[in-house]
Motif scaffolding. Structure first.
Motif, short mmCIF file in Angstrom:
data_model
loop_
_atom_site.label_atom_id
_atom_site.label_comp_id
_atom_site.label_asym_id
_atom_site.label_seq_id
_atom_site.Cartn_x
_atom_site.Cartn_y
_atom_site.Cartn_z
N VAL A 7 0.85 -1.21 0.00
CA VAL A 7 0.00 0.00 0.00
C VAL A 7 0.88 1.25 0.00
N VAL A 8 1.85 1.30 0.89
CA VAL A 8 2.74 2.48 0.98
C VAL A 8 3.49 2.67 -0.34
N THR A 9 3.98 1.60 -0.91
CA THR A 9 4.72 1.67 -2.18
C THR A 9 3.82 2.17 -3.30
N THR A 10 2.62 1.61 -3.40
CA THR A 10 1.70 2.01 -4.46
C THR A 10 1.27 3.47 -4.32
N VAL A 11 0.99 3.89 -3.10
CA VAL A 11 0.59 5.28 -2.88
C VAL A 11 1.74 6.23 -3.21
N SER A 12 2.96 5.90 -2.77
CA SER A 12 4.11 6.75 -3.04
C SER A 12 4.38 6.88 -4.53
N VAL A 13 4.45 5.75 -5.22
CA VAL A 13 4.70 5.78 -6.66
C VAL A 13 3.52 6.43 -7.39
N GLY A 14 2.31 6.10 -6.97
CA GLY A 14 1.14 6.68 -7.63
C GLY A 14 1.07 8.19 -7.52
N VAL A 17 3.76 9.70 -9.80
CA VAL A 17 3.32 9.67 -11.19
C VAL A 17 2.26 10.73 -11.43
N GLY A 18 1.35 10.90 -10.47
CA GLY A 18 0.31 11.93 -10.60
C GLY A 18 0.88 13.33 -10.68
N VAL A 19 1.88 13.62 -9.87
CA VAL A 19 2.52 14.93 -9.91
C VAL A 19 3.18 15.15 -11.27
N GLU A 20 3.94 14.16 -11.74
CA GLU A 20 4.62 14.31 -13.02
C GLU A 20 3.62 14.41 -14.18
N MET A 54 11.76 16.18 -5.91
CA MET A 54 11.60 14.99 -6.74
C MET A 54 12.77 14.00 -6.67
N PRO A 55 14.02 14.42 -6.55
CA PRO A 55 15.08 13.40 -6.46
C PRO A 55 14.86 12.43 -5.29
N TYR A 56 14.45 12.96 -4.15
CA TYR A 56 14.20 12.10 -3.00
C TYR A 56 13.00 11.19 -3.23
N TRP A 57 11.98 11.74 -3.89
CA TRP A 57 10.77 10.97 -4.16
C TRP A 57 11.06 9.83 -5.14
N TYR A 58 11.82 10.13 -6.17
CA TYR A 58 12.18 9.10 -7.15
C TYR A 58 12.99 7.98 -6.49
N ILE A 59 14.01 8.36 -5.75
CA ILE A 59 14.88 7.35 -5.12
C ILE A 59 14.10 6.54 -4.09
N SER A 60 13.28 7.20 -3.28
CA SER A 60 12.50 6.45 -2.29
C SER A 60 11.51 5.51 -2.97
N ILE A 135 6.98 6.32 -19.22
CA ILE A 135 7.72 5.27 -18.51
C ILE A 135 7.18 5.11 -17.09
N LEU A 136 6.90 6.22 -16.43
CA LEU A 136 6.37 6.17 -15.06
C LEU A 136 4.98 5.53 -15.02
N ILE A 137 4.15 5.85 -16.00
CA ILE A 137 2.81 5.24 -16.04
C ILE A 137 2.93 3.74 -16.26
N ALA A 138 3.84 3.33 -17.12
CA ALA A 138 4.06 1.89 -17.34
C ALA A 138 4.54 1.23 -16.05
N ALA A 139 5.45 1.89 -15.32
CA ALA A 139 5.95 1.33 -14.06
C ALA A 139 4.82 1.20 -13.04
N LEU A 140 4.00 2.23 -12.92
CA LEU A 140 2.89 2.17 -11.97
C LEU A 140 1.89 1.09 -12.36
N THR A 141 1.61 0.98 -13.63
CA THR A 141 0.68 -0.05 -14.11
C THR A 141 1.20 -1.45 -13.77
N LEU A 142 2.48 -1.68 -14.02
CA LEU A 142 3.08 -2.98 -13.69
C LEU A 142 3.09 -3.22 -12.17
N LEU A 143 3.37 -2.19 -11.41
CA LEU A 143 3.38 -2.33 -9.96
C LEU A 143 2.00 -2.72 -9.44
#
Length: 148
Positions: A7-14, A17-20, A54-60, A135-143
Motif C-alpha cells: 500500500v505504501v509503495t503504491t501510494v508513493s509511486v502513484g 506519477v500523478g505529480v509528473e 523529486m530526487p528524494y521521491w524518485y529514489i525512495s 515510462i512512469l505510467i508503465a511502471a505504476l501499471t506494472l506495480l
C-alpha cells in the motif's frame, strides 16, 4: 506486513506519477497560456520547487519497489514489480542525463538573463518529460498489476 508495504509503495509511486502527469498535461499548459515572461518565471519557480523534492521521491520510490520485490519474492507478480522497479531506474537515469541539466539551467533564468533559445530548451525538456511520464505510467501499471 507485506500488504502494508504494498500500500505504501503504491501510494508513493502513484502520487509521484500523478505529480509528473500533472506537470506535463496541466501545469505546463497553464504556463504556456501565460504571457511570455510569466511562463518562463513559472517554469523557473516550478523547477526550483520540484527540483528540490523529486530526487528524494524518485529514489525512495525505487527503494520501496525494491523492498517490495525482495519481501514478496515468492509471491505471484513479483516479476512485474521487478520490471516496474527497472522502469523507475530508467526514469531516474533519464532524469539525471536529460532533464536535470536543462532544469538546472532554467531554474535560474529570469526575463533579464535567460538565453535567446530558452523556449527551445523548455520545449526539449517537455518532450523528454512526456517520455518520462510514459515510462512512469508503465511502471505504476506494472506495480499495481503485480499486486492483483
Amino acid at each position: 506486513m507485506l500488504n502494508a508495504l504494498e500500500v505504501v509503495t503504491t501510494v508513493s509511486v502513484g502520487l509521484m506519477v500523478g505529480v509528473e502527469f500533472s506537470v506535463a498535461f496541466v501545469m505546463n499548459r497553464i504556463f504556456n497560456a501565460l504571457p511570455e515572461d510569466s511562463d518562463q518565471l513559472a517554469r523557473a519557480h516550478g523547477g526550483r520547487m520540484l527540483g528540490a523534492v523529486m530526487p528524494y521521491w524518485y529514489i525512495s520510490s525505487v527503494v520501496l519497489v525494491a523492498i517490495r520485490a525482495v519481501a514478496g519474492w515468492h509471491h505471484p507478480g513479483t516479476g512485474l514489480a521487478v520490471i516496474a522497479g527497472a522502469l523507475l531506474i530508467v526514469s531516474v537515469i533519464m532524469s539525471i542525463l536529460l532533464l536535470v541539466p536543462i532544469n538546472n539551467r532554467s531554474k535560474t533564468w529570469t526575463p533579464e538573463n535567460r538565453p535567446a533559445d530558452w523556449k527551445e530548451q523548455s520545449d526539449r525538456w517537455d518532450r523528454f518529460h512526456y517520455l518520462r511520464v510514459a515510462i512512469l505510467i508503465a511502471a505504476l501499471t506494472l506495480l499495481v498489476t503485480s499486486l492483483v
